[in-house]
Design a protein around this motif. Structure first.
Motif, PDB file in Angstrom:
ATOM      1  N   PRO A 219       1.024  -1.252   0.008  1.00 50.05           N
ATOM      2  CA  PRO A 219      -0.229   0.039  -0.074  1.00 50.05           C
ATOM      3  C   PRO A 219       0.927   1.276   0.074  1.00 50.05           C
ATOM      4  N   LEU A 220       0.460   2.240  -0.805  1.00 53.23           N
ATOM      5  CA  LEU A 220       1.091   3.651  -0.884  1.00 53.23           C
ATOM      6  C   LEU A 220       0.462   4.402   0.305  1.00 53.23           C
ATOM      7  N   GLY A 221      -0.961   4.033   0.654  1.00 54.03           N
ATOM      8  CA  GLY A 221      -1.632   4.659   1.724  1.00 54.03           C
ATOM      9  C   GLY A 221      -3.115   4.367   1.675  1.00 54.03           C
ATOM     10  N   ALA A 222      -3.539   4.734   2.916  1.00 55.84           N
ATOM     11  CA  ALA A 222      -5.054   4.663   3.062  1.00 55.84           C
ATOM     12  C   ALA A 222      -5.925   6.091   3.124  1.00 55.84           C
ATOM     13  N   LEU A 223      -7.087   5.989   2.882  1.00 57.26           N
ATOM     14  CA  LEU A 223      -7.861   7.158   2.879  1.00 57.26           C
ATOM     15  C   LEU A 223      -9.286   6.868   3.402  1.00 57.26           C
ATOM     16  N   ALA A 224      -9.871   7.760   4.044  1.00 62.11           N
ATOM     17  CA  ALA A 224     -11.141   7.926   4.627  1.00 62.11           C
ATOM     18  C   ALA A 224     -12.120   8.977   4.377  1.00 62.11           C
ATOM     19  N   PHE A 225     -13.436   8.698   4.314  1.00 62.69           N
ATOM     20  CA  PHE A 225     -14.121   9.938   3.759  1.00 62.69           C
ATOM     21  C   PHE A 225     -15.475   9.639   4.509  1.00 62.69           C
ATOM     22  N   ASP A 226     -16.243  10.728   5.004  1.00 57.83           N
ATOM     23  CA  ASP A 226     -17.700  10.713   5.664  1.00 57.83           C
ATOM     24  C   ASP A 226     -18.101  12.062   5.313  1.00 57.83           C
ATOM     25  N   GLY A 227     -19.115  11.761   4.300  1.00 58.66           N
ATOM     26  CA  GLY A 227     -19.981  13.126   3.898  1.00 58.66           C
ATOM     27  C   GLY A 227     -20.801  12.826   2.699  1.00 58.66           C
ATOM     28  N   ARG A 228     -20.802  14.023   1.559  1.00 60.96           N
ATOM     29  CA  ARG A 228     -21.698  13.969   0.679  1.00 60.96           C
ATOM     30  C   ARG A 228     -21.056  13.625  -0.766  1.00 60.96           C
ATOM     31  N   PHE A 229     -21.626  12.731  -1.369  1.00 68.09           N
ATOM     32  CA  PHE A 229     -20.954  12.152  -2.809  1.00 68.09           C
ATOM     33  C   PHE A 229     -21.848  12.516  -3.884  1.00 68.09           C
ATOM     34  N   THR A 230     -21.421  13.358  -4.657  1.00 69.01           N
ATOM     35  CA  THR A 230     -22.528  13.571  -5.859  1.00 69.01           C
ATOM     36  C   THR A 230     -21.917  13.082  -7.029  1.00 69.01           C
ATOM     37  N   ILE A 231     -22.483  12.641  -7.932  1.00 70.97           N
ATOM     38  CA  ILE A 231     -22.257  11.943  -9.411  1.00 70.97           C
ATOM     39  C   ILE A 231     -23.085  13.000 -10.484  1.00 70.97           C
ATOM     40  N   GLY A 232     -22.490  13.216 -11.431  1.00 67.11           N
ATOM     41  CA  GLY A 232     -23.130  13.831 -12.616  1.00 67.11           C
ATOM     42  C   GLY A 232     -23.304  12.879 -13.543  1.00 67.11           C
ATOM     43  N   GLY A 233     -23.736  13.325 -14.890  1.00 64.37           N
ATOM     44  CA  GLY A 233     -24.033  12.643 -16.013  1.00 64.37           C
ATOM     45  C   GLY A 233     -22.680  12.331 -16.787  1.00 64.37           C
ATOM     46  N   GLY A 234     -22.571  11.161 -17.613  1.00 62.30           N
ATOM     47  CA  GLY A 234     -21.484  10.893 -18.250  1.00 62.30           C
ATOM     48  C   GLY A 234     -21.317  11.509 -19.796  1.00 62.30           C
ATOM     49  N   ARG A 235     -19.843  11.888 -20.037  1.00 67.03           N
ATOM     50  CA  ARG A 235     -19.698  12.327 -21.192  1.00 67.03           C
ATOM     51  C   ARG A 235     -18.752  11.149 -21.975  1.00 67.03           C
ATOM     52  N   ARG A 236     -18.753  11.194 -23.290  1.00 68.25           N
ATOM     53  CA  ARG A 236     -17.740  10.439 -24.083  1.00 68.25           C
ATOM     54  C   ARG A 236     -16.252  11.077 -23.877  1.00 68.25           C
ATOM     55  N   VAL A 237     -15.374  10.163 -23.819  1.00 70.28           N
ATOM     56  CA  VAL A 237     -13.899  10.871 -23.617  1.00 70.28           C
ATOM     57  C   VAL A 237     -13.296  10.862 -25.211  1.00 70.28           C
ATOM     58  N   ASP A 238     -12.843  12.134 -25.386  1.00 64.60           N
ATOM     59  CA  ASP A 238     -12.056  12.446 -26.582  1.00 64.60           C
ATOM     60  C   ASP A 238     -10.692  12.425 -26.432  1.00 64.60           C
ATOM     61  N   PRO A 239      -9.916  11.589 -26.867  1.00 57.37           N
ATOM     62  CA  PRO A 239      -8.208  11.198 -26.392  1.00 57.37           C
ATOM     63  C   PRO A 239      -7.687  12.355 -27.090  1.00 57.37           C
TER      64      PRO A 239
END
Length: 256
Positions: free
Chosen positions: A236-256
């Motif tokens: 492991p390089l490291g560990a993370l913890a989170f407690d709160g609000r998580f929001t996800i938006g709509g997806g879009r195609r990736v243009d390389p």
């Protein structure tokens, strides 16, 4: 997160959800090194692994306990993710190109490709697969607290996938914007056949914690665990913890 048009989706399981989708969650993650060449074989052609050192990239094992999904659109559930550090593949050093794009505008360069995402309920599977193309499957994801540690054990009918152990220490208030990548068809790592990737904007706001070189993981005897061994995972390089609000938006195609 930039303003986005709100859209209502009706899932095959009958639930209605609004995107961008706001949730409340607790999460732990352990980041480990992996072989960049092997990781590249898991990614769509439009993505490249983020290199941390010559020949090495990062894989994150993520455990999430969702307490609320939207306006209580469905019952809370648990989730486990296998995430590969990734960025659009354009340019001779793609991660530097992603950094330039990030500095010039909204986030959307450096992020994580979601290779697998077991969840504990069928509505949760439908939510991720039908709206964003996340490679979700229904499995037994058990999250237990042991003092200041959080343990996650994942298994399904094919066997035990992994046990994850991470510090549970969210203390510092912050807001973070990042990106997830999917194939858009929900099939997951190695099944994309060159299909263009899609990106989803993510925002986390709440309390965070971290510990360098913290956390531990043990792979089980499961088809996905065997594939993960092929990535030559490191410590492991490291560990993370989170407690709160998580929001996800709509997806879009990736243009390389």
């Amino acid at each position: 997160m930039p303003d986005q048009r709100r859209a209502t989706h009706t899932l095959s399981t009958g639930q209605e959800v609004v995107v961008p989708l706001e949730t409340e969650a607790e999460a732990t993650a352990v980041v480990v090194t992996a072989d960049a060449g092997a990781a590249a074989e898991w990614l769509p052609d439009s993505l490249a692994p983020v290199r941390l050192a010559p020949g090495r990239t990062a894989v994150t094992f993520l455990s999430v306990d969702y307490r609320r999904i939207g306006d209580d659109a469905m019952a809370p559930y648990e989730e486990f993710g296998v995430l590969l550090a990734a960025t659009p593949a354009g340019g001779p050093i793609p991660e530097l190109g992603a950094l330039r794009r990030g500095l010039a505008g909204p986030p959307g360069g450096l992020g994580d490709y979601v290779a697998a995402l077991p969840v504990t309920t069928e509505p949760a599977r439908a939510l991720g697969a039908e709206i964003w193309g996340y490679p979700k499957s229904v499995a037994d994801v058990r999250i237990t607290d042991r003092g200041d540690r959080r343990r996650t054990a994942v298994r399904d009918e094919r066997g035990h996938l992994l046990t994850l152990d991470a510090p549970w220490n969210p203390r510092f208030e912050a807001a973070v914007e990042t990106t997830s990548y999917t194939d858009g068809d929900g099939r997951g790592a190695g099944a994309h056949g060159g299909a263009p990737a899609r990106r989803q904007p993510l925002e986390l706001s709440g309390r965070f914690g971290g510990r360098p070189f913290g956390g531990a993981y043990t792979l089980g005897h499961h088809p996905l665990a065997e594939r993960l061994r092929d990535l030559e995972l490191g410590r492991p390089l490291g560990a993370l913890a989170f407690d709160g609000r998580f929001t996800i938006g709509g997806g879009r195609r990736v243009d390389p």
